[in-house]
Design a protein around this motif. Structure first.
Motif, PDB file in Angstrom:
ATOM      1  N   SER A  62      97.131  32.462  65.746  1.00  0.00           N
ATOM      2  CA  SER A  62      97.434  31.880  66.900  1.00  0.00           C
ATOM      3  C   SER A  62      97.461  32.444  68.418  1.00  0.00           C
ATOM      4  CB  SER A  62      98.663  30.599  66.854  1.00  0.00           C
ATOM      5  OG  SER A  62      98.836  30.050  65.770  1.00  0.00           O
ATOM      6  N   VAL A  63      98.076  33.473  68.396  1.00  0.00           N
ATOM      7  CA  VAL A  63      98.081  34.268  69.675  1.00  0.00           C
ATOM      8  C   VAL A  63      96.408  34.794  69.734  1.00  0.00           C
ATOM      9  CG1 VAL A  63      98.956  36.281  70.712  1.00  0.00           C
ATOM     10  CG2 VAL A  63     100.322  35.043  69.476  1.00  0.00           C
ATOM     11  N   LYS A  64      95.947  35.340  68.661  1.00  0.00           N
ATOM     12  CA  LYS A  64      94.543  35.697  68.931  1.00  0.00           C
ATOM     13  C   LYS A  64      93.745  34.976  69.380  1.00  0.00           C
ATOM     14  CE  LYS A  64      95.048  39.653  65.647  1.00  0.00           C
ATOM     15  NZ  LYS A  64      94.305  40.155  64.437  1.00  0.00           N
ATOM     16  N   LYS A  65      93.870  33.619  68.586  1.00  0.00           N
ATOM     17  CA  LYS A  65      92.835  32.571  68.887  1.00  0.00           C
ATOM     18  C   LYS A  65      93.158  31.986  70.602  1.00  0.00           C
ATOM     19  CE  LYS A  65      90.071  31.469  65.756  1.00  0.00           C
ATOM     20  NZ  LYS A  65      88.769  31.321  66.059  1.00  0.00           N
ATOM     21  N   LEU A  66      94.444  31.954  71.139  1.00  0.00           N
ATOM     22  CA  LEU A  66      94.602  31.671  72.290  1.00  0.00           C
ATOM     23  C   LEU A  66      94.098  32.703  73.346  1.00  0.00           C
ATOM     24  CD1 LEU A  66      96.138  29.791  74.376  1.00  0.00           C
ATOM     25  CD2 LEU A  66      98.283  31.400  74.120  1.00  0.00           C
ATOM     26  N   ALA A  67      94.187  34.150  73.035  1.00  0.00           N
ATOM     27  CA  ALA A  67      93.694  34.911  73.962  1.00  0.00           C
ATOM     28  C   ALA A  67      92.181  34.729  73.772  1.00  0.00           C
ATOM     29  CB  ALA A  67      93.958  36.335  73.446  1.00  0.00           C
ATOM     30  N   GLN A  68      91.426  34.747  72.584  1.00  0.00           N
ATOM     31  CA  GLN A  68      90.078  34.274  72.626  1.00  0.00           C
ATOM     32  C   GLN A  68      89.584  33.176  73.366  1.00  0.00           C
ATOM     33  OE1 GLN A  68      88.909  34.179  68.424  1.00  0.00           O
ATOM     34  NE2 GLN A  68      89.531  36.322  67.917  1.00  0.00           N
ATOM     35  N   MET A  69      90.571  31.876  73.163  1.00  0.00           N
ATOM     36  CA  MET A  69      90.174  30.844  74.042  1.00  0.00           C
ATOM     37  C   MET A  69      90.115  30.951  75.543  1.00  0.00           C
ATOM     38  SD  MET A  69      92.118  27.278  73.815  1.00  0.00           S
ATOM     39  CE  MET A  69      91.751  25.898  74.757  1.00  0.00           C
ATOM     40  N   LEU A  70      91.187  31.796  76.106  1.00  0.00           N
ATOM     41  CA  LEU A  70      91.226  32.080  77.420  1.00  0.00           C
ATOM     42  C   LEU A  70      90.085  32.712  78.078  1.00  0.00           C
ATOM     43  CD1 LEU A  70      94.996  32.847  77.809  1.00  0.00           C
ATOM     44  CD2 LEU A  70      93.693  30.733  78.473  1.00  0.00           C
ATOM     45  N   LEU A  71      89.628  33.999  77.185  1.00  0.00           N
ATOM     46  CA  LEU A  71      88.621  34.798  77.229  1.00  0.00           C
ATOM     47  C   LEU A  71      87.156  33.961  77.565  1.00  0.00           C
ATOM     48  CD1 LEU A  71      89.242  38.136  75.502  1.00  0.00           C
ATOM     49  CD2 LEU A  71      89.351  37.737  78.112  1.00  0.00           C
ATOM     50  N   THR A  72      86.882  33.022  76.503  1.00  0.00           N
ATOM     51  CA  THR A  72      85.752  32.195  76.367  1.00  0.00           C
ATOM     52  C   THR A  72      85.784  31.360  77.617  1.00  0.00           C
ATOM     53  OG1 THR A  72      85.747  32.274  73.957  1.00  0.00           O
ATOM     54  CG2 THR A  72      84.526  30.460  74.947  1.00  0.00           C
ATOM     55  N   LEU A  73      86.640  30.688  78.025  1.00  0.00           N
ATOM     56  CA  LEU A  73      86.831  29.685  79.263  1.00  0.00           C
ATOM     57  C   LEU A  73      86.649  30.410  80.261  1.00  0.00           C
ATOM     58  CD1 LEU A  73      90.006  27.316  78.362  1.00  0.00           C
ATOM     59  CD2 LEU A  73      87.629  26.828  78.128  1.00  0.00           C
ATOM     60  N   LEU A  74      86.985  31.545  80.477  1.00  0.00           N
ATOM     61  CA  LEU A  74      86.791  32.429  81.622  1.00  0.00           C
ATOM     62  C   LEU A  74      85.143  32.618  81.664  1.00  0.00           C
ATOM     63  CD1 LEU A  74      87.945  33.920  84.235  1.00  0.00           C
ATOM     64  CD2 LEU A  74      88.261  35.999  82.788  1.00  0.00           C
ATOM     65  N   GLY A  75      84.593  33.037  80.661  1.00  0.00           N
ATOM     66  CA  GLY A  75      83.196  33.241  80.687  1.00  0.00           C
ATOM     67  C   GLY A  75      82.506  32.135  80.994  1.00  0.00           C
ATOM     68  N   VAL A  76      82.939  30.719  80.408  1.00  0.00           N
ATOM     69  CA  VAL A  76      82.339  29.601  80.897  1.00  0.00           C
ATOM     70  C   VAL A  76      82.391  29.231  82.220  1.00  0.00           C
ATOM     71  CG1 VAL A  76      82.345  27.097  80.264  1.00  0.00           C
ATOM     72  CG2 VAL A  76      82.472  28.617  78.551  1.00  0.00           C
ATOM     73  N   ILE A  77      83.601  29.489  82.839  1.00  0.00           N
ATOM     74  CA  ILE A  77      83.789  29.141  84.216  1.00  0.00           C
ATOM     75  C   ILE A  77      82.887  30.155  85.022  1.00  0.00           C
ATOM     76  CG2 ILE A  77      85.410  29.458  86.182  1.00  0.00           C
ATOM     77  CD1 ILE A  77      87.600  28.654  84.001  1.00  0.00           C
ATOM     78  N   THR A  78      82.767  31.399  84.746  1.00  0.00           N
ATOM     79  CA  THR A  78      81.977  32.489  85.561  1.00  0.00           C
ATOM     80  C   THR A  78      80.598  32.093  85.582  1.00  0.00           C
ATOM     81  OG1 THR A  78      83.544  34.140  85.163  1.00  0.00           O
ATOM     82  CG2 THR A  78      81.642  34.824  86.101  1.00  0.00           C
ATOM     83  N   LEU A  79      79.986  31.736  84.177  1.00  0.00           N
ATOM     84  CA  LEU A  79      78.630  31.526  84.184  1.00  0.00           C
ATOM     85  C   LEU A  79      78.392  30.034  84.840  1.00  0.00           C
ATOM     86  CD1 LEU A  79      75.937  32.148  82.657  1.00  0.00           C
ATOM     87  CD2 LEU A  79      76.572  30.479  80.751  1.00  0.00           C
TER      88      LEU A  79
END
Length: 315
Positions: A5-22
């Motif tokens: 769950s911790v790994k998935k949460l970290a991946q989710m935050l990184l993915t959202l950051l990438g989406v936001i930036t793009l």
């Protein structure tokens, strides 16, 4: 499970950051901005510069980006540029409608597609190729139909010709009977393609399982054929089906954009189209962020369903 769950949460935050930036920088590559959309062609250069300064569009891009991230960390979505309305308030009204349409579409399509695909696999396994091919060809033809064309066709038939379902009108949770009739056409349009693709995946998955030894053993013990198919084979063929259902839910969020616009549904898709047309950067950015968060959340829930269906699955 906790580490996963911790790994998935970290991946989710990184993915959202990438989406936001793009999305942030891609929007600003489009010619024109919110000031141009608001002012039109009749505003002087000085007045246009003043309007851009008022809207904060004259600041450097990196500064606008950092300000946007700062507001997001505070869960502050801000206001729309064109109407000055709270984006969080707009999302709170439109998001339940879009999610309800998506959930109803998934439930409706699963209730039809899985039995249909399982029946096709049973027919193919019993050597009845003609009926199996007829079902799969029908599913393939339906799957190839564009959703916007299907929307217009159903609107013409069920709404304008037969007057069975409304194509327009308000949506209120205070009147659930009218709301369901109002959303029936959008749900039908979105469900048709989902049913076709999911039925073909179900047919393939169940047909592979029907050749396993434990299925042959169950049949040798005298278990009825349909019971073997639906009670044993379907459960063991469920993982690919669950994967497709999870992915389809994410595609449904994309499909609702066009469908909501055609049927004038006040959902998130309509907000997105209006934001793009008016170059409303904050509105478009936050709507796409919500779409991305929902898509990632559904994928996490799909992984958890894997574990429930098959305890042998390791994260």
């Amino acid at each position: 499970m906790v580490l996963y769950s911790v790994k998935k949460l970290a991946q989710m935050l990184l993915t959202l950051l990438g989406v936001i930036t793009l999305v942030f920088f891609a929007l600003r590559l489009i010619p024109g901005d919110a000031a141009s959309a608001l002012a039109g062609d009749h505003l002087s250069a000085a007045a246009m510069a003043e309007l851009r300064e008022k809207l904060g569009l004259n600041q450097p891009l990196w500064q606008q980006y950092l300000q946007y991230l700062g507001h997001l960390f505070q869960l502050d979505f801000g206001n729309t540029i064109t109407t000055s309305l709270s984006i969080k308030g707009l999302l709170s009204k439109s998001l339940p409608i879009t999610v309800l349409i998506a959930i109803c579409t998934v439930v409706f399509s699963v209730a039809i597609a899985i039995p249909l695909g399982t029946l096709a696999a049973y027919l193919a396994n019993r050597g009845k190729k003609m009926l199996d091919n007829a079902l799969m060809w029908l599913a393939m033809v339906v799957d190839l139909m564009p959703s916007f064309w299907m929307a217009l066709l159903l609107m013409l038939l069920l709404s304008l010709s037969l007057h069975l379902l409304p194509a327009t009108g308000p949506i209120s949770f205070d009147r659930p009977e009218f709301m369901l009739r109002r959303m029936a056409l959008p749900i039908a349009v979105l469900s048709i393609s989902q049913i076709a693709s999911l039925a073909r995946i179900t047919r393939t998955s169940v047909l592979e399982v029907l050749n396993e030894d434990y299925v042959k053993t169950a049949r040798a013990l005298g278990t009825p054929s349909l019971a073997v198919v639906f009670r044993h084979a379907l459960r063991n063929a469920a993982l690919p089906i669950v994967t497709v259902v999870g992915l389809n839910f994410g595609h449904l969020l994309n499909g609702t954009v066009i469908t909501e616009f055609i049927f004038s549904i006040p959902g998130v898709g309509t907000l997105l189209v209006n934001g793009i047309n008016s170059r409303d950067y904050p509105l478009v950015q936050n709507v796409i962020l919500v779409y991305a968060a929902l898509f990632i959340l559904v994928n996490i829930l799909t992984d958890l369903v894997y574990k429930k269906l098959d305890p042998r699955v390791q994260f």
